[in-house]
Motif scaffolding. Structure first.
Motif, PDB file in Angstrom:
ATOM      1  N   MET A   1       1.831  28.249  17.080  1.00 16.61           N
ATOM      2  CA  MET A   1       2.823  29.273  17.568  1.00 16.61           C
ATOM      3  C   MET A   1       4.123  29.730  16.923  1.00 16.61           C
ATOM      4  O   MET A   1       4.517  28.817  16.012  1.00 16.61           O
ATOM      5  N   VAL A   2       4.918  30.658  17.181  1.00 12.18           N
ATOM      6  CA  VAL A   2       5.835  31.099  16.511  1.00 12.18           C
ATOM      7  C   VAL A   2       7.099  30.611  17.673  1.00 12.18           C
ATOM      8  O   VAL A   2       7.000  31.224  18.777  1.00 12.18           O
ATOM      9  N   HIS A   3       8.172  29.713  17.070  1.00 16.07           N
ATOM     10  CA  HIS A   3       8.948  29.457  18.360  1.00 16.07           C
ATOM     11  C   HIS A   3      10.286  30.276  17.957  1.00 16.07           C
ATOM     12  O   HIS A   3      10.558  30.548  16.792  1.00 16.07           O
ATOM     13  N   VAL A   4      10.739  31.033  19.064  1.00 16.77           N
ATOM     14  CA  VAL A   4      11.888  31.792  19.194  1.00 16.77           C
ATOM     15  C   VAL A   4      13.150  31.214  19.998  1.00 16.77           C
ATOM     16  O   VAL A   4      13.038  31.266  21.117  1.00 16.77           O
ATOM     17  N   PRO A   5      14.083  30.704  19.066  1.00 12.24           N
ATOM     18  CA  PRO A   5      14.976  29.967  20.051  1.00 12.24           C
ATOM     19  C   PRO A   5      16.180  31.142  20.310  1.00 12.24           C
ATOM     20  O   PRO A   5      16.378  31.939  19.785  1.00 12.24           O
ATOM     21  N   TYR A   6      16.796  30.726  21.687  1.00 14.34           N
ATOM     22  CA  TYR A   6      17.737  31.708  22.204  1.00 14.34           C
ATOM     23  C   TYR A   6      19.120  30.864  22.565  1.00 14.34           C
ATOM     24  O   TYR A   6      18.865  29.512  22.412  1.00 14.34           O
ATOM     25  N   ARG A   7      20.054  31.501  22.769  1.00 14.15           N
ATOM     26  CA  ARG A   7      21.379  30.811  23.388  1.00 14.15           C
ATOM     27  C   ARG A   7      21.258  30.648  24.681  1.00 14.15           C
ATOM     28  O   ARG A   7      21.995  31.626  25.490  1.00 14.15           O
ATOM     29  N   GLY A   8      20.437  30.053  25.214  1.00 19.15           N
ATOM     30  CA  GLY A   8      20.495  29.831  26.631  1.00 19.15           C
ATOM     31  C   GLY A   8      19.132  30.484  27.067  1.00 19.15           C
ATOM     32  O   GLY A   8      18.429  31.142  26.731  1.00 19.15           O
ATOM     33  N   ALA A   9      18.897  30.180  28.805  1.00 16.19           N
ATOM     34  CA  ALA A   9      17.516  30.613  29.250  1.00 16.19           C
ATOM     35  C   ALA A   9      17.642  32.207  29.592  1.00 16.19           C
ATOM     36  O   ALA A   9      16.449  32.948  29.430  1.00 16.19           O
ATOM     37  N   ALA A  10      18.883  32.503  30.167  1.00 18.45           N
ATOM     38  CA  ALA A  10      18.897  34.119  30.352  1.00 18.45           C
ATOM     39  C   ALA A  10      18.419  35.111  29.201  1.00 18.45           C
ATOM     40  O   ALA A  10      17.510  35.904  29.494  1.00 18.45           O
ATOM     41  N   PRO A  11      18.938  35.004  27.976  1.00 18.05           N
ATOM     42  CA  PRO A  11      18.297  35.933  27.142  1.00 18.05           C
ATOM     43  C   PRO A  11      16.987  35.877  26.665  1.00 18.05           C
ATOM     44  O   PRO A  11      16.159  36.738  26.405  1.00 18.05           O
ATOM     45  N   ALA A  12      16.451  34.432  27.013  1.00 17.79           N
ATOM     46  CA  ALA A  12      14.769  34.160  26.652  1.00 17.79           C
ATOM     47  C   ALA A  12      13.987  34.868  27.717  1.00 17.79           C
ATOM     48  O   ALA A  12      12.914  35.460  27.671  1.00 17.79           O
ATOM     49  N   LEU A  13      14.518  34.908  28.952  1.00 17.36           N
ATOM     50  CA  LEU A  13      13.711  35.420  30.041  1.00 17.36           C
ATOM     51  C   LEU A  13      13.919  36.671  29.972  1.00 17.36           C
ATOM     52  O   LEU A  13      12.955  37.673  30.463  1.00 17.36           O
ATOM     53  N   ASN A  14      14.849  37.226  29.806  1.00 20.44           N
ATOM     54  CA  ASN A  14      15.119  38.750  29.355  1.00 20.44           C
ATOM     55  C   ASN A  14      14.097  39.362  28.442  1.00 20.44           C
ATOM     56  O   ASN A  14      13.608  40.460  28.932  1.00 20.44           O
ATOM     57  N   ASP A  15      14.155  38.771  27.300  1.00 22.76           N
ATOM     58  CA  ASP A  15      13.079  39.269  26.340  1.00 22.76           C
ATOM     59  C   ASP A  15      11.768  39.042  26.770  1.00 22.76           C
ATOM     60  O   ASP A  15      10.916  39.714  26.388  1.00 22.76           O
ATOM     61  N   LEU A  16      11.215  37.977  27.627  1.00 25.31           N
ATOM     62  CA  LEU A  16      10.304  37.881  28.131  1.00 25.31           C
ATOM     63  C   LEU A  16       9.673  39.155  29.295  1.00 25.31           C
ATOM     64  O   LEU A  16       8.591  39.634  28.966  1.00 25.31           O
ATOM     65  N   ILE A  17      10.755  39.584  29.854  1.00 19.96           N
ATOM     66  CA  ILE A  17      10.682  40.632  30.589  1.00 19.96           C
ATOM     67  C   ILE A  17      10.237  41.795  30.020  1.00 19.96           C
ATOM     68  O   ILE A  17       9.473  42.798  30.422  1.00 19.96           O
ATOM     69  N   ALA A  18      11.203  41.963  29.118  1.00 24.78           N
ATOM     70  CA  ALA A  18      10.933  43.122  28.071  1.00 24.78           C
ATOM     71  C   ALA A  18       9.440  42.982  27.194  1.00 24.78           C
ATOM     72  O   ALA A  18       9.398  44.362  26.610  1.00 24.78           O
ATOM     73  N   GLY A  19       8.977  42.092  27.284  1.00 18.68           N
ATOM     74  CA  GLY A  19       7.594  42.024  26.317  1.00 18.68           C
ATOM     75  C   GLY A  19       7.911  41.590  24.982  1.00 18.68           C
ATOM     76  O   GLY A  19       7.131  41.738  24.151  1.00 18.68           O
ATOM     77  N   HIS A  20       9.269  40.994  24.568  1.00 18.28           N
ATOM     78  CA  HIS A  20       9.525  40.567  23.103  1.00 18.28           C
ATOM     79  C   HIS A  20       9.025  39.378  22.714  1.00 18.28           C
ATOM     80  O   HIS A  20       8.625  39.235  21.508  1.00 18.28           O
ATOM     81  N   ILE A  21       8.720  38.433  23.694  1.00 20.11           N
ATOM     82  CA  ILE A  21       7.929  37.443  23.319  1.00 20.11           C
ATOM     83  C   ILE A  21       6.964  37.228  24.172  1.00 20.11           C
ATOM     84  O   ILE A  21       6.631  37.960  25.256  1.00 20.11           O
TER      85      ILE A  21
END
Length: 323
Positions: A179-199
């Protein structure tokens, strides 16, 4: 007479020396205690540390302050590693600085195993959260999709080396997918991108993912802890979904600088355990969807060892390296 006085003085000095450590321990703390949190304000680690600080301050009758080192996990850990081993500077942290930082980073200025474990604090389940429209509905379907589409699935994390990152690496190793790992600066932006369907997925904590799951913004596919969680009774674990042995939890612990005397660490542990066992603190931990971890410094030492073995094997098998 002079010789007798000298002998008496020497005996008195030896007697005082023999009781000094216990006296100092009994008097602890005599002044302000600082808890260093190696993450910004607002994180789960920060919230837990502030809860402890409040109740320890009441118990000790001395101020207990939380100092956030927002420069990162390693910077905060290094700050505590360099502090005096007198119990007045303590570290409250998530796993990385206490277990595996040296397995991931070549250039860090502290040794995780040199910290003196004080107490395990709390734990919470991690969950495999996926975007709502991900075609795979189960772990088995996810693995099949990953094998048929190597290198196409993406997973987010709070940052390189985080538990979420290594959980994704563990899934790759156990399932035989890439898989491809996409690191963020914290949990909030990662969760936001999951909600938006970007990851495609994110190994998040049950604390933050359950509300999004209940609001139908994401889908929790499986629980990453060894057992199911009460908040999600119908959601299976990854281990029971075809990947036995898979384990990932979020946990927090307190440690003291290297060379902190064991009796002092034990005294702080007893007070921390008293706080964790109080009805008020237990209720607040449940609100955070965390379970208290009650144990001795020896229990913390053994737990750190087990976690280091688990994630050390993942790091080695997945060839995870960080600069």
């Amino acid at each position: 007479m002079r010789k007798l006085c000298l002998l008496t003085f020497a005996a008195l000095t030896a007697a005082l020396a023999s009781v000094a450590p216990g006296t100092a321990q009994d008097a602890y703390p005599a002044s302000r205690v600082t808890i260093v949190v190696p993450s910004p304000a607002g994180s789960t680690t920060d919230a837990l540390a502030r809860l402890l600080a409040e109740y320890l301050g009441r118990k000790w009758g001395k101020p207990v302050i939380v100092e956030n080192n927002a420069r990162g996990l390693n910077a905060g850990a290094e700050q505590v590693a360099r502090a005096q081993p007198d119990g007045y500077t303590l570290l409250v942290s998530a796993p990385l600085p206490l277990t595996i930082a040296d397995l991931l980073y070549k250039d860090i200025n502290y040794n995780p195993s040199a910290f003196v474990p004080v107490s395990l604090l709390a734990k919470g389940a991690n969950v495999l959260s996926v975007r709502k429209d991900l075609p795979a509905r189960t772990v088995q379907e996810l693995v099949a999709y990953g094998k048929a589409n190597q290198g196409k699935l993406t997973y987010g994390s709070q940052g390189a080396g985080s538990t979420a990152h290594l959980s994704g690496a563990q899934l790759e190793v156990r399932a035989g997918i890439k898989m491809v790992h996409v690191p963020y600066r914290g949990a909030a932006p990662a969760l936001n991108d999951l909600i938006a369907g970007h990851i495609d997925m994110f190994f998040d904590t049950v604390t933050t993912s359950v509300p999004m799951h209940q609001a139908d913004k994401i889908r929790i596919m499986a629980v990453a802890s060894p057992e199911r969680v009460p908040a999600l009774p119908d959601i299976p674990t990854i281990a029971e979904s075809g990947l036995p042995g898979f384990r990932s939890i979020t946990w927090f612990a307190m440690a003291a600088p290297p060379h902190t005397p064991e009796p002092l660490a034990a005294k702080i542990n007893r007070d921390v355990v008293d706080v964790l066992q109080s009805q008020e603190v237990g209720s607040k931990l449940r609100e955070m969807r965390l379970d208290p971890m009650i144990g001795t410094p020896a229990d913390a030492t053994a737990f750190f060892k087990d976690e280091r073995e688990l994630w050390g094997n993942v790091i080695k098998e997945a060839n995870v390296t960080l600069q």
